[in-house]
Scaffold this active site. Structure first.
Site, mmCIF file in Angstrom:
data_model
loop_
_atom_site.group_PDB
_atom_site.id
_atom_site.type_symbol
_atom_site.label_atom_id
_atom_site.label_comp_id
_atom_site.label_asym_id
_atom_site.label_seq_id
_atom_site.Cartn_x
_atom_site.Cartn_y
_atom_site.Cartn_z
ATOM 1 C CD GLN A 34 -7.664 20.359 10.861
ATOM 2 O OE1 GLN A 34 -6.709 19.608 10.697
ATOM 3 N NE2 GLN A 34 -7.629 21.630 10.489
ATOM 4 C CB CYS A 36 -1.157 21.191 6.258
ATOM 5 S SG CYS A 36 -1.589 22.069 4.740
ATOM 6 C CB CYS A 78 -0.898 -0.014 1.231
ATOM 7 S SG CYS A 78 -1.882 1.481 1.455
ATOM 8 C CG ASP A 101 -5.874 26.051 8.961
ATOM 9 O OD1 ASP A 101 -4.786 25.657 8.510
ATOM 10 O OD2 ASP A 101 -6.842 25.295 9.187
ATOM 11 C CB CYS A 156 -6.596 0.290 6.720
ATOM 12 S SG CYS A 156 -5.854 1.933 6.785
#
Length: 406
Positions: free
Chosen positions: A236, A357, A59, A331, A136
C-alpha cells in the site's frame, strides 16, 4: 479562440464541450488557445491554487496540484459515486481519507546514465523525458534522501541506452530496492552494491528480483506480524492509507470467526484479521503466499492462517467452498474480480469487506453482488495517491436475509 472547461477526464485533464484534453485546467475556467495549441488561463477557477511542488509543470507524477484539497476530495468522491450511479447503485459514501504530503513509502522511479553520472526521477507529462524531482512533495523524506544513492546505483546497473526502473519501498529496517531493466549482472559489482547498502543502511537490494545485497530483512508490519515480501512486491502506497483500509476491513468483517481473504497479497489484511479469526488466504503469486505464511508462523498469538497459491481469475473460489465462511475480504487488482464475484453472489456468506483501486470495476462487481442478494452498506474513499487521479476505496456488503437487513 476561447473555450470553457466543463469537466475533468478520469485522468484529471480538463475538457471543453468539443475540445481537449487540457492539462492543469479546472471546470469553469475559460482558456485561450494559441496557434500551437497551448492553453492560457483567461478566467481561473476559485478552486485554483498555487502548486506546492516546483516540479509540477514538468513532472508527470501529479495531475491535480493546481486544485484545492477540497476540490480534489470532492472530485475523487464523485468519481466513485458516478461509477455506482451508472450501475443504478446508491449507498452511503463516507468523507474521503487523504494521506498527507510527503508520505509515499513506495515508488517506481526511473534512472538513466548521463555523461557526468546519472539522473533519477519521474517521466514528464505524456513523454519519456526523465525529470529529476529532488523536492518532490509526495515522496517520504527517506526516499528523497536516498536519491543520490539511487543515482550511484544507476551508474552501476544501467547500460548506456536503457533506462532503469527503480522500485523503492520503506521498510522497518531501511530502504528496499528492486532494480529492473538492468544490464547483465557482473559479479565484480556485487561487493560495490553491498558496500553501498551497508553505508546507507539499505535493507535489501535486488537486481532483476535476484537479491545481491541484504543488510537486514526488509520487513513490513501487518498487525502484529512482521513479513518479508519478495523484491518489488505490492505494498500500500502510504502507511496512513494502509491503516485506513485495514480499519475499514476489520469493521466490515466484525466478529467473524472464519474469514476468506481473496487476492491476499502477502497478508496486508489476512494477518490483522487473524488476531480474532481463522483465515484462508488465497493469492496467485506463490512468492507472496510464502511470505505471508512465514510471517504468520513467526508471529505468536494469531489464529490459524491457511495460505494457498491459486489463480482466482482462472479458478475462483466456488460458492460451495464458502459454506463455512463468516466473512470475505476481497482486494483484486485494477481489473476487478468478475468471475469471483459471480461465485460470491451465489454464496450465503453474511459479510464482505471489499477493497478496490478502480471505481469502475468495483461498481461492476458490486452490481453482481447486489443482484445476488447483497446490500452495499457503505463506501469509504481512501486517497493514498494525493494530487493524482487515482482513488481507492473500502466497502461493506451484507447478505440481506442473513444479516437481518431486509
Amino acid at each position: 479562440m476561447t473555450l470553457t472547461i466543463t469537466r475533468l477526464t478520469s485522468s484529471g485533464l480538463g475538457m471543453a464541450e468539443s475540445d481537449g484534453p487540457f492539462p492543469r485546467t479546472l471546470p469553469g475556467e475559460v482558456i485561450e488557445l494559441s496557434d500551437d495549441g497551448n492553453a492560457r488561463i483567461v478566467e481561473p477557477s476559485t478552486e485554483r491554487v498555487k502548486a506546492p511542488c516546483r516540479h509540477f509543470k514538468s513532472c508527470g507524477g501529479c495531475a491535480l496540484q493546481h486544485a484545492s484539497d477540497t476540490f480534489v476530495a470532492n472530485w475523487k468522491t464523485d468519481v466513485i459515486r458516478a461509477g455506482l450511479v451508472a450501475r443504478g447503485i446508491e449507498t452511503d459514501i463516507r468523507p474521503i481519507l487523504t494521506s498527507p504530503p510527503q508520505s509515499r513509502r513506495r515508488a517506481a522511479l526511473h534512472g538513466k546514465r548521463t555523461k557526468s553520472g546519472a539522473m533519477v526521477g519521474y517521466h514528464g507529462r505524456a513523454s519519456d523525458i526523465l525529470i529529476e524531482t529532488p523536492d518532490c512533495q509526495i515522496l517520504d523524506a527517506q526516499i528523497v534522501d536516498a536519491l543520490p544513492v539511487l543515482e550511484a546505483l544507476t551508474v552501476i546497473a544501467a547500460s548506456r541506452k536503457a533506462e532503469l526502473e527503480l522500485r523503492v519501498a520503506i521498510t522497518e529496517n531501511g530502504i528496499d530496492l528492486d532494480i529492473r531493466n538492468c544490464k547483465p549482472l557482473d559479479p565484480r559489482v556485487i561487493g560495490e552494491v553491498a558496500a553501498l547498502a551497508k553505508r546507507h543502511r539499505f535493507a535489501r537490494i535486488a537486481w532483476e528480483e535476484e537479491v545481491i545485497a541484504l543488510r537486514a530483512p526488509p520487513q513490513q508490519r501487518f498487525g502484529t506480524a512482521l513479513v518479508t515480501p519478495p523484491p518489488g512486491a505490492f505494498l500500500q502506497a502510504t502507511a496512513h492509507g494502509e491503516a485506513s483500509l485495514i480499519e475499514c476491513v476489520l469493521q466490515a468483517i466484525e466478529d467473524a470467526g472464519h474469514v476468506v481473504d481473496l487476492f491476499s497479497g502477502c497478508g496486508t489484511f489476512s494477518l490483522p484479521a487473524a488476531t480474532s479469526a481463522e483465515v484462508w488466504a488465497l493469492e496467485g503469486e506463490a512468492s507472496l503466499i510464502q511470505s505471508l505464511d512465514q510471517g504468520w508462523r513467526q508471529t505468536s498469538g494469531l489464529k490459524k492462517v491457511t495460505a494457498e497459491t491459486r489463480d482466482l481469475f482462472r479458478r475462483p473460489v466456488l460458492a460451495s467452498e464458502l459454506r463455512k465462511t463468516d466473512a470475505i475480504i476481497i482486494d483484486p487488482p485494477r481489473a476487478g474480480a468478475e468471475a469471483q464475484s459471480i461465485e460470491i453472489a451465489k454464496s450465503q456468506v453474511p459479510r464482505i469487506a471489499a477493497v478496490s483501486c478502480n471505481p469502475a470495476t468495483f461498481a461492476r462487481d458490486a452490481e453482481i453482488l447486489i443482484q445476488g442478494g447483497y446490500r452495499l452498506d457503505w463506501v469509504q474513499p481512501v486517497d493514498q495517491f494525493r494530487w493524482s487521479s487515482h482513488v481507492e476505496l473500502a466497502a461493506q456488503f451484507t447478505k440481506a436475509h442473513i444479516a437481518g437487513n431486509e
